[in-house]
Scaffold this motif. Structure first.
Motif: not given
Length: 154
Positions: A30-31, A96-100, A115-116
């Motif tokens: 999951p995000r 909502g497009d959150i990345r690791r 997003t990072i």
């Protein structure tokens, strides 16, 4: 004599391999969630107090020790404000497009780096927000320490 046989990082036949859920872009699911990022930043901030307290004792002069703690508290205060404000702004801009960080290879456009950076700035800002009052508290402890105490310095 027995030998360990290496299979080149491949799982042995019949062994269960962990599957990581990914979306169509290859981003891990999951995000990231805002609450999880804030909690992790707070835990890392509490852990950052230990090196600060230890490094304080390497500064032996009383005035230099107070200056060191005041500078750390000031930088933490500024970075907490900047990190949290810009991190939350980037978080809302991402939609909502959150990345690791490990998903950095999935970035295809020029503007997807946000997003990072959003969770990174929020986590670092919360870390600094926890570190700031601790550094300020240590400053006041050193300032109020008795002349011949180990906390006062030389």
């Amino acid at each position: 004599m027995t030998r360990t046989q290496r299979n080149g990082g491949r799982p042995s036949p019949g062994a269960a391999t962990p599957q990581v859920a990914k979306d169509e872009d290859g981003v891990r699911l999951p995000r990231l969630r805002f609450r999880e990022v804030v909690v992790r930043g707070a835990v890392q901030g509490v852990a950052a107090v230990v090196p600060l307290a230890v490094s304080m004792f390497f500064v032996t002069d009383h005035h230099d020790r107070e200056t060191f703690l005041a500078v750390v508290a000031g930088f933490a205060m500024v970075f907490a404000g900047v990190g949290i404000v810009f991190g939350i702004f980037f978080w809302t801009a991402c939609g909502g497009d959150i990345r690791r960080w490990r998903d950095i290879r999935t970035i295809t456009g020029q503007y997807e780096a946000v997003t990072i950076m959003a969770p990174a700035l929020v986590r670092a800002g919360v870390l600094a927000l926890v570190l700031f009052p601790c550094a300020l508290g240590l400053y006041h402890l050193v300032d109020a320490a008795a002349y011949d105490s180990w906390l006062y310095g030389s």
